[in-house]
Design a protein around this motif. Sequence first.
Motif, short mmCIF file in Angstrom:
data_model
loop_
_atom_site.label_atom_id
_atom_site.label_comp_id
_atom_site.label_asym_id
_atom_site.label_seq_id
_atom_site.Cartn_x
_atom_site.Cartn_y
_atom_site.Cartn_z
N LEU A 45 0.80 -1.27 0.01
CA LEU A 45 0.01 -0.12 -0.01
C LEU A 45 0.95 1.08 -0.03
N ILE A 46 0.48 2.12 -1.02
CA ILE A 46 1.18 3.41 -0.96
C ILE A 46 0.44 4.65 -0.50
N PRO A 47 1.06 5.58 0.25
CA PRO A 47 0.00 6.59 0.88
C PRO A 47 -0.31 7.58 -0.07
N VAL A 48 -1.48 7.80 -0.24
CA VAL A 48 -2.11 8.93 -1.23
C VAL A 48 -1.39 10.13 -0.93
N GLU A 49 -0.95 10.57 0.24
CA GLU A 49 -0.36 12.01 0.27
C GLU A 49 0.99 11.85 -0.32
N PHE A 50 1.61 10.89 -0.61
CA PHE A 50 2.76 10.75 -1.43
C PHE A 50 2.61 11.11 -2.78
N ILE A 51 1.56 10.33 -3.40
CA ILE A 51 1.09 10.53 -4.59
C ILE A 51 0.74 12.16 -5.06
N GLU A 52 -0.18 12.45 -4.15
CA GLU A 52 -0.83 13.97 -4.32
C GLU A 52 0.51 14.79 -4.34
N ASN A 53 1.42 14.68 -3.36
CA ASN A 53 2.63 15.59 -3.44
C ASN A 53 3.54 15.54 -4.75
N LEU A 54 3.58 14.12 -5.21
CA LEU A 54 4.36 13.90 -6.46
C LEU A 54 3.60 14.64 -7.41
N VAL A 55 2.36 14.65 -7.69
CA VAL A 55 1.49 15.11 -8.88
C VAL A 55 1.69 16.82 -8.65
N GLN A 56 1.70 17.29 -7.52
CA GLN A 56 1.59 18.72 -7.18
C GLN A 56 3.15 19.12 -7.55
N GLN A 57 4.22 18.37 -7.34
CA GLN A 57 5.36 18.85 -7.54
C GLN A 57 5.56 18.87 -9.18
N ALA A 58 5.11 17.91 -9.93
CA ALA A 58 5.07 17.96 -11.41
C ALA A 58 4.36 18.88 -12.01
N LEU A 59 3.21 19.15 -11.48
CA LEU A 59 2.50 20.41 -11.81
C LEU A 59 3.04 22.00 -11.77
N SER A 60 3.56 21.89 -10.61
CA SER A 60 4.52 23.35 -10.12
C SER A 60 5.68 23.25 -10.83
N ALA A 61 6.41 22.29 -11.38
CA ALA A 61 7.29 22.17 -12.42
C ALA A 61 7.06 22.69 -13.73
N SER A 62 6.04 22.02 -14.03
CA SER A 62 5.30 22.47 -15.46
C SER A 62 4.95 23.68 -15.56
N SER A 63 4.39 24.31 -14.49
CA SER A 63 3.75 25.70 -14.79
C SER A 63 5.26 26.76 -14.68
N GLU A 64 6.25 26.29 -14.07
CA GLU A 64 7.29 27.33 -13.86
C GLU A 64 7.88 27.14 -15.31
N GLY A 65 8.04 26.02 -15.91
CA GLY A 65 8.45 26.07 -17.38
C GLY A 65 7.97 26.80 -18.39
N ARG A 66 6.69 27.22 -18.14
CA ARG A 66 5.80 27.99 -19.10
C ARG A 66 5.96 29.52 -18.87
N ARG A 67 6.72 29.87 -17.77
CA ARG A 67 7.07 31.34 -17.66
C ARG A 67 8.09 31.97 -18.25
#
Length: 67
Positions: A45-67
Amino acid sequence: MNGSMQSRFQSISEVSITLGLSIPTINRRLKEGKIPFIKLGGRVLIPVEFIENLVQQALSASSEGRR
């Protein structure tokens, strides 16, 4: 399992669907220690919190690359 536990953890197959990665890739990351997990009996079993944080980091990195 009660609803509280189901919302706090996902199985390997659920994480595979959530992240769009293959099960062998998830298993490899588990073995490498890149994804935290707990074992209950035969279930991994994998903590959902880890998955949510991973997705948030990816989205943040993606949006920073668009600036």
